[in-house]
Design an enzyme around this catalytic site. Structure first.
Site, PDB file in Angstrom:
ATOM      1  N   ARG A 146      34.726  47.263  63.455  1.00  0.00           N
ATOM      2  CA  ARG A 146      34.524  46.684  64.797  1.00  0.00           C
ATOM      3  C   ARG A 146      34.215  47.838  65.724  1.00  0.00           C
ATOM      4  O   ARG A 146      35.052  48.733  65.912  1.00  0.00           O
ATOM      5  CB  ARG A 146      35.791  45.941  65.233  1.00  0.00           C
ATOM      6  CG  ARG A 146      35.820  45.574  66.688  1.00  0.00           C
ATOM      7  CD  ARG A 146      36.901  44.574  67.032  1.00  0.00           C
ATOM      8  NE  ARG A 146      36.538  43.247  66.557  1.00  0.00           N
ATOM      9  CZ  ARG A 146      37.167  42.122  66.923  1.00  0.00           C
ATOM     10  NH1 ARG A 146      38.180  42.166  67.765  1.00  0.00           N
ATOM     11  NH2 ARG A 146      36.768  40.950  66.470  1.00  0.00           N
ATOM     12  N   HIS A 169      28.565  39.197  66.244  1.00  0.00           N
ATOM     13  CA  HIS A 169      29.883  38.895  65.656  1.00  0.00           C
ATOM     14  C   HIS A 169      29.658  37.900  64.508  1.00  0.00           C
ATOM     15  O   HIS A 169      30.088  36.748  64.566  1.00  0.00           O
ATOM     16  CB  HIS A 169      30.804  38.323  66.725  1.00  0.00           C
ATOM     17  CG  HIS A 169      32.257  38.335  66.354  1.00  0.00           C
ATOM     18  ND1 HIS A 169      32.738  38.927  65.200  1.00  0.00           N
ATOM     19  CD2 HIS A 169      33.343  37.823  66.986  1.00  0.00           C
ATOM     20  CE1 HIS A 169      34.054  38.780  65.154  1.00  0.00           C
ATOM     21  NE2 HIS A 169      34.451  38.107  66.215  1.00  0.00           N
ATOM     22  N   GLN A 198      32.473  35.802  62.667  1.00  0.00           N
ATOM     23  CA  GLN A 198      32.921  34.663  63.473  1.00  0.00           C
ATOM     24  C   GLN A 198      31.983  33.477  63.286  1.00  0.00           C
ATOM     25  O   GLN A 198      32.407  32.333  63.124  1.00  0.00           O
ATOM     26  CB  GLN A 198      32.954  35.078  64.958  1.00  0.00           C
ATOM     27  CG  GLN A 198      33.335  33.949  65.895  1.00  0.00           C
ATOM     28  CD  GLN A 198      34.789  33.538  65.751  1.00  0.00           C
ATOM     29  OE1 GLN A 198      35.672  34.373  65.773  1.00  0.00           O
ATOM     30  NE2 GLN A 198      35.052  32.246  65.587  1.00  0.00           N
ATOM     31  N   ASP A 242      32.988  31.389  75.138  1.00  0.00           N
ATOM     32  CA  ASP A 242      33.642  32.670  74.845  1.00  0.00           C
ATOM     33  C   ASP A 242      33.982  33.292  76.205  1.00  0.00           C
ATOM     34  O   ASP A 242      33.523  32.810  77.260  1.00  0.00           O
ATOM     35  CB  ASP A 242      32.672  33.564  74.034  1.00  0.00           C
ATOM     36  CG  ASP A 242      33.239  34.934  73.689  1.00  0.00           C
ATOM     37  OD1 ASP A 242      34.475  35.110  73.727  1.00  0.00           O
ATOM     38  OD2 ASP A 242      32.434  35.847  73.371  1.00  0.00           O
ATOM     39  N   CYS A 272      35.829  31.127  70.190  1.00  0.00           N
ATOM     40  CA  CYS A 272      36.191  32.106  69.156  1.00  0.00           C
ATOM     41  C   CYS A 272      37.566  32.708  69.379  1.00  0.00           C
ATOM     42  O   CYS A 272      38.149  33.249  68.446  1.00  0.00           O
ATOM     43  CB  CYS A 272      35.122  33.200  69.098  1.00  0.00           C
ATOM     44  SG  CYS A 272      34.916  34.060  70.666  1.00  0.00           S
ATOM     45  N   ARG A 294      38.545  32.009  59.580  1.00  0.00           N
ATOM     46  CA  ARG A 294      38.061  33.393  59.544  1.00  0.00           C
ATOM     47  C   ARG A 294      38.372  34.059  58.198  1.00  0.00           C
ATOM     48  O   ARG A 294      37.573  34.825  57.678  1.00  0.00           O
ATOM     49  CB  ARG A 294      38.678  34.207  60.696  1.00  0.00           C
ATOM     50  CG  ARG A 294      38.200  33.828  62.093  1.00  0.00           C
ATOM     51  CD  ARG A 294      36.732  34.142  62.311  1.00  0.00           C
ATOM     52  NE  ARG A 294      36.430  35.536  62.004  1.00  0.00           N
ATOM     53  CZ  ARG A 294      36.601  36.547  62.843  1.00  0.00           C
ATOM     54  NH1 ARG A 294      37.050  36.318  64.054  1.00  0.00           N
ATOM     55  NH2 ARG A 294      36.287  37.778  62.493  1.00  0.00           N
TER      56      ARG A 294
HETATM   57  N1   CP Z   1      37.576  35.874  67.506  1.00  0.00           N
HETATM   58  C1   CP Z   1      37.933  37.142  67.267  1.00  0.00           C
HETATM   59  O1   CP Z   1      37.164  37.954  66.745  1.00  0.00           O
HETATM   60  O2   CP Z   1      39.204  37.446  67.657  1.00  0.00           O
HETATM   61  P1   CP Z   1      39.854  38.891  67.661  1.00  0.00           P
HETATM   62  O3   CP Z   1      39.130  39.690  68.719  1.00  0.00           O
HETATM   63  O4   CP Z   1      41.303  38.676  68.010  1.00  0.00           O
HETATM   64  O5   CP Z   1      39.684  39.513  66.330  1.00  0.00           O
HETATM   65  N1  NVA Z   2      32.579  38.460  73.209  1.00  0.00           N
HETATM   66  C1  NVA Z   2      33.947  38.870  72.936  1.00  0.00           C
HETATM   67  C2  NVA Z   2      34.391  38.287  71.655  1.00  0.00           C
HETATM   68  C3  NVA Z   2      35.824  38.565  71.279  1.00  0.00           C
HETATM   69  C4  NVA Z   2      36.197  38.006  69.938  1.00  0.00           C
HETATM   70  C5  NVA Z   2      34.042  40.377  72.923  1.00  0.00           C
HETATM   71  O1  NVA Z   2      33.126  41.040  72.434  1.00  0.00           O
HETATM   72  O2  NVA Z   2      35.029  40.925  73.428  1.00  0.00           O
END
Ligand code: CP
Ligand code: NVA
Length: 300
Positions: A100, A127, A130, A218, A258, A286
């Site tokens: 990430r 993402h 997701q 989101d 999400c 997930r």
């Molecule tokens: N939806 C999602 O990716 O959640 P987290 O940021 O908690 O991993």
């Molecule tokens: N768009 C959000 C998604 C979190 C799961 C972010 O990038 O923070």
């Protein structure tokens, strides 16, 4: 398959297989292969996580592997040593790297540096893990996906982009309602359309949800954009998924997010916790999405 940085690293048939396999594992966990037995999987995070870290860690465990959770505070990519040197080092102990990152290019640099699979666990642009869980959720709820319509109300961000690709590959029409300046990036729209996907963009959420089977949202401010939070709260006023908006959609509409959710901003408490909400199912899927994807990457 060496990289999964966005949904279009797959093709429609592969995505369908990943979804089918994920659902099969959910129904019969005894069918999950121990294909990572005795092997490590590096899970590297530059940003916080509740779902992604836990679900990918458990997925690796059910595949017989050993997840190694690493925060960037520890390895300090491009400060203590380069992204490439961190990735090469981890490839010496691990069968895959999942990360990430703030910048999508960090993932691309990892792909270039190692020969083991690299999986995107969220970047500024995408993402995709997701989006696979989202499709599994829709399949579980509706059955066939072809011809469905998903209305995304909010920021044209990483989650929206991956969902748009996922919809393109499964015959779902993707509709987005966002304030001016927060649409999907043009290159994403072009790529999705070139793949045969349908993308419509509106500014009025009521236009977007009119014929929707699912309404998705989101956060307005993604991780890494915290300094824009005040400006975004103003820009997104009127983009809350609340009872009034949901009441104008078809009776069968479901609501997705999400997570993490900011109740009272992009979604109201009553909709998030209400009977149309599938958010906890999405979160649970997930793990199924991730382990099915890993199997696909190792078997193809
Ligand atoms: N939806 C999602 O990716 O959640 P987290 O940021 O908690 O991993
Ligand atoms: N768009 C959000 C998604 C979190 C799961 C972010 O990038 O923070």
């Amino acid at each position: 398959m060496q990289q999964f940085l966005e949904i279009d690293d797959l093709d429609p048939a592969t995505l369908a297989r990943v979804i089918d396999r994920a659902m099969a594992y959910r129904n019969d966990p005894s069918g999950v292969p121990r294909l990572l037995a005795g092997q490590g999987a590096a899970l590297l995070f530059e940003k916080p996580s509740a779902r992604t870290r836990s679900s990918s860690e458990m997925a690796i465990v059910t595949l017989g592997g050993h997840p190694i959770y690493i925060r960037d505070e520890e390895v300090q990519m491009d400060r203590r040593e380069s992204v490439e040197d961190v990735a090469r080092t981890l490839a010496g102990y691990c069968a895959l790297i999942a990360a990430r990152t703030f910048e999508h290019s960090t993932l691309e640099r990892m792909v270039a540096a190692v020969e083991i699979p690299v999986i995107n666990l969220l970047s500024d642009l995408a993402h995709p893990c997701q989006a696979i869980a989202d499709l599994i959720t829709l399949r579980s709820h509706f059955g066939a996906l072809d011809g469905r319509r998903v209305a995304y109300v909010g920021d044209g961000n990483n989650v929206a982009a991956s969902l748009a690709f996922a919809c393109a590959f499964t015959g779902i029409d993707f509709v987005l309602a966002s304030p001016e300046g927060y649409e999907l990036p043009d290159d994403v729209v072009d790529r999705v359309r070139n793949l045969g996907g349908s993308v419509e963009q509106f500014h009025d959420p009521y236009d977007a949800v009119r014929d929707a089977d699912a309404i998705y949202t989101d956060v307005w401010t993604s991780m890494g954009q915290e300094q824009e939070s005040a400006i975004r709260k103003v820009a997104f006023t009127g983009y809350c998924i609340d009872e009034t908006l949901v009441g104008t959609a078809p009776d069968h509409v479901v609501v997705m997010h999400c997570l993490p959710a900011h109740r009272g901003e992009e979604i109201s408490e009553s909709v998030l916790e209400g009977p149309r909400s599938l958010v906890w199912t999405q979160a649970a899927f997930r793990m199924d999405a991730f382990r099915s994807l890993v199997v696909e990457m190792f078997e193809s």
